[in-house]
Design a protein around this motif. Sequence first.
Motif, PDB file in Angstrom:
ATOM      1  N   LYS A   7       1.537   6.932  18.516  1.00  0.00           N
ATOM      2  CA  LYS A   7       2.267   8.204  18.540  1.00  0.00           C
ATOM      3  C   LYS A   7       2.579   8.615  19.972  1.00  0.00           C
ATOM      4  CE  LYS A   7       0.259  10.058  14.269  1.00  0.00           C
ATOM      5  NZ  LYS A   7      -0.533  11.162  13.680  1.00  0.00           N
ATOM      6  N   LEU A   8       1.604   8.430  20.874  1.00  0.00           N
ATOM      7  CA  LEU A   8       1.808   8.806  22.272  1.00  0.00           C
ATOM      8  C   LEU A   8       2.924   7.978  22.894  1.00  0.00           C
ATOM      9  CD1 LEU A   8       0.842  10.481  24.684  1.00  0.00           C
ATOM     10  CD2 LEU A   8      -0.820   8.653  25.195  1.00  0.00           C
ATOM     11  N   HIS A   9       2.928   6.701  22.587  1.00  0.00           N
ATOM     12  CA  HIS A   9       3.965   5.801  23.097  1.00  0.00           C
ATOM     13  C   HIS A   9       5.351   6.241  22.591  1.00  0.00           C
ATOM     14  CE1 HIS A   9       5.402   1.968  24.739  1.00  0.00           C
ATOM     15  NE2 HIS A   9       6.142   1.850  23.646  1.00  0.00           N
ATOM     16  N   PHE A  10       5.417   6.580  21.320  1.00  0.00           N
ATOM     17  CA  PHE A  10       6.690   7.030  20.743  1.00  0.00           C
ATOM     18  C   PHE A  10       7.138   8.345  21.374  1.00  0.00           C
ATOM     19  CE2 PHE A  10       9.127   9.406  17.545  1.00  0.00           C
ATOM     20  CZ  PHE A  10      10.129   8.490  17.251  1.00  0.00           C
ATOM     21  N   ARG A  11       6.188   9.263  21.559  1.00  0.00           N
ATOM     22  CA  ARG A  11       6.529  10.559  22.154  1.00  0.00           C
ATOM     23  C   ARG A  11       7.056  10.389  23.575  1.00  0.00           C
ATOM     24  NH1 ARG A  11       9.104  14.865  22.031  1.00  0.00           N
ATOM     25  NH2 ARG A  11       8.345  16.504  23.402  1.00  0.00           N
ATOM     26  N   LYS A  12       6.451   9.477  24.330  1.00  0.00           N
ATOM     27  CA  LYS A  12       6.926   9.217  25.693  1.00  0.00           C
ATOM     28  C   LYS A  12       8.354   8.697  25.680  1.00  0.00           C
ATOM     29  CE  LYS A  12       2.485   8.306  27.971  1.00  0.00           C
ATOM     30  NZ  LYS A  12       1.626   7.252  28.601  1.00  0.00           N
ATOM     31  N   ALA A  13       8.665   7.838  24.699  1.00  0.00           N
ATOM     32  CA  ALA A  13      10.035   7.319  24.588  1.00  0.00           C
ATOM     33  C   ALA A  13      11.017   8.452  24.310  1.00  0.00           C
ATOM     34  CB  ALA A  13      10.099   6.269  23.482  1.00  0.00           C
ATOM     35  N   VAL A  14      10.628   9.395  23.442  1.00  0.00           N
ATOM     36  CA  VAL A  14      11.495  10.534  23.134  1.00  0.00           C
ATOM     37  C   VAL A  14      11.727  11.375  24.379  1.00  0.00           C
ATOM     38  CG1 VAL A  14      11.700  12.666  21.784  1.00  0.00           C
ATOM     39  CG2 VAL A  14      10.799  10.588  20.715  1.00  0.00           C
ATOM     40  N   ILE A  15      10.661  11.608  25.153  1.00  0.00           N
ATOM     41  CA  ILE A  15      10.784  12.411  26.380  1.00  0.00           C
ATOM     42  C   ILE A  15      11.707  11.713  27.368  1.00  0.00           C
ATOM     43  CG2 ILE A  15       9.517  13.278  28.385  1.00  0.00           C
ATOM     44  CD1 ILE A  15       7.133  13.729  26.488  1.00  0.00           C
ATOM     45  N   GLN A  16      11.570  10.395  27.490  1.00  0.00           N
ATOM     46  CA  GLN A  16      12.460   9.648  28.385  1.00  0.00           C
ATOM     47  C   GLN A  16      13.918   9.821  27.973  1.00  0.00           C
ATOM     48  OE1 GLN A  16      11.494   5.496  29.331  1.00  0.00           O
ATOM     49  NE2 GLN A  16       9.371   5.896  28.685  1.00  0.00           N
ATOM     50  N   LEU A  17      14.152   9.760  26.667  1.00  0.00           N
ATOM     51  CA  LEU A  17      15.528   9.888  26.174  1.00  0.00           C
ATOM     52  C   LEU A  17      16.089  11.276  26.482  1.00  0.00           C
ATOM     53  CD1 LEU A  17      17.832   8.561  24.491  1.00  0.00           C
ATOM     54  CD2 LEU A  17      16.837   9.690  22.494  1.00  0.00           C
TER      55      LEU A  17
END
Length: 778
Positions: A7-17
């Motif tokens: 989940k943390l990895h996915f959330r970081k990807a969303v923030i990057q986007l």
Amino acid sequence: MGNADSKLHFRKAVIQLTTKTQPVEASDDAFWDQFWADTAISIQDAFALVPAAEIRAVREESPSNLATLCYKAVEKLVQGADSGCPSDKERQIVLNCTRLLTRVLPYIFEDADWRGFFWSNVPGAGRAGVREQGSQPLAESLLMAIADLLFCPDFTVRGHKKDGPESTEDIQSMDSCEYIWEAGVGFAQSPPHNYLHDLNRAELLKLLLTCFSEAMYLSPSTSDSRNPWVSFFCSTDDRHALPLFTSLLNVVCAYDPVGYGIPYNHLLFWDQREQLVELAVQILVVTLEHEVDPAAATALDQLETPGSPFNLFVNYLSRIHREEDFGFILKGIARLLNNPLAQTYLPHSTKKIQFHQELLTLFWKLCDFNKKFLFFVLKSSDVLDMLVPILFYLNDARADQSRLGLMHIGVFILLLLSGERNFGVRLNKPYLVRVPMDIPVFTGSHADLLIVIFHKIITSGHQRLQPLYDCLLTIIVNVSPYLKSLSMVAANKLLHLLEAFSTPWFLFTSAQNHHLVFFLLEVFNNIIQYQFDGNFNLVYAVIRKRSIFHQLANLPTDTAAIQKALQRIRKSPPAVSRAGSTEREAMEGSRPAAPAEPGTLKASLEATPAIDKLTEKSQVSVDGTMVTLKNRSSTQAAADTSAVAAASDTESNSEPTLNKTDVTVVLSSHWCSQVLLWKAKLPLQTIMRLLQVLVPQVEKICIDKGLTDESEILKFLQHGTLVGLLPVPHPILIRKYQANASTTMWFRTYMWGVIYLRNVDPPVWYDTDVRLFEIQRI
């Protein structure tokens, strides 16, 4: 990788986007794979980790990145469909992309500038070997990928293992008709249930429903055009149209929430099929909304032309014809609709379904699109298995404004059924199954049940039900020539309605209210002329309440009397109530209809079409056939009510009131001419003749025998006759439901409102800018 790390990895990807100001190239797989290849998120995670504000921010500030995200996600679905998802990793990628698109699509649709994005040609979106690269809109690629994935062996259907070197099945060449999900219509084999397959099907169907939901973001005035998502998915371009339609229908109609009937089993075991059934019935009612235009099709082969605009789902539904298929569908829907009515000794021991509104809409479409199914429903008493739950829902929802749409769909179904003679005949069957409802205890037929509940709706329902009064009484009018013996309870209810509707203060509230009196008089005339012999209870009630008919015949038409009534309206707006109606003890185990809890959400509805727009008149000829009568010209109809309607008409959702004294004076002079017009047309001749003949006879018997017990009078009436004494019987007039643009828009608004409110886990459309309806809080 642990779930928290994922989940943390996915959330970081969303923030990057959301923080990138420069476009990210579509070829940057390392960046885009973060959203689906290196993580495992649930649908709830997708909604929690991708906030609405961030989706809108990307849409406004980095539109190219949002476009690439959608394109890349669709590309992964297409690749998964092409490969058949042989590995667990590929299946997880498909599920992640499905969940991400379900989250993002509503925010694409709510922005008018983005709405055409999925229908633009995106380079590389076409599927090799099917279309030239770049020639297929992204929406078509997405829909075809979903369709393929819904019949993907070992992912959504059970694989057929083959021997030899080519043991894997080619998803592009397989015949998906061999993989229909459930036995039933057109398919005899029942595949073993696999809960993982059901879960994967549900994920894909939720995405499909989200694709179709673009209609929610168009205002009612602009949403009358075809839904391009539905049109393409239900066209001949979808090679899975037949097996998918059959799968959805069979899954719904084969579902049994009770199972073996073990008490509290729904608390011990999770029913993974329920979610699939709910989504299946929602997909069906959405795809069946766009009907085939018969004027445009002159031959069957036109339906099979590539790119044909015809809806294959509607076409398949209309072609079902085997009696065993009709029986399977009717029993399945009736079983589910009766589920919440089931009574058990142990409280809350059986599962109660919540998707009855979708089921009622599906039943409506079945009857509307397939007349053979409608005739099958009416040819036996099985129709009563549908009638009782519908009446139960109507009675239960009458005080709850959040369930106004449920009241409408139930009444519309009964209006459709009442246009057929067999429905009236079936109502004579005794009502023996006692479903607990807060209505008076009575002994009688299903017709008595219908009349008692309609009376309850009118006298104790909320004010926003007033537009349905015409429909309720029209249903009773349609069935009245076939009712052999009404109970005393039902007879008194009809007389109470006439008494309430014929008072001057109610008649003068609205230019249309006198229609209710005409409907009720037509009911009495039909029963007296065509079913006099068995209806001694009604005749006795008419004799006892004869003053109502005399008051109607002597209704004041002078300015002073009318103005006095109008002034009374100004002081105290009228409402039909229980006053004057003898209430008996309610049925054991029943609970009173309750209003909505404060804060309950509801979706707004389009205005209810007037009864003359909902129906067309048909006259029953001597041989029993029906002849459609031409409606009066619009000019003549308008002449009846033009000035008064202009002055006193209000919105369908509010109670009509008259407020200003000067308006009252103007209206009272106009009312005189209006009242004279319709008073002269009151069909009182048959009833007055009956009273003229029977009242003296009844009074003489009472005096001669000193009768104080009504049973002796009822015996006399039971063996009496009026042959040769009544006027010549009038032709039976039936008002049959007819589809039109207003009802189509009403159903579209209602259907999507139900879907919006029912999909709360996750809340797919919550807090998005829907325009088809308004979400209101009670």
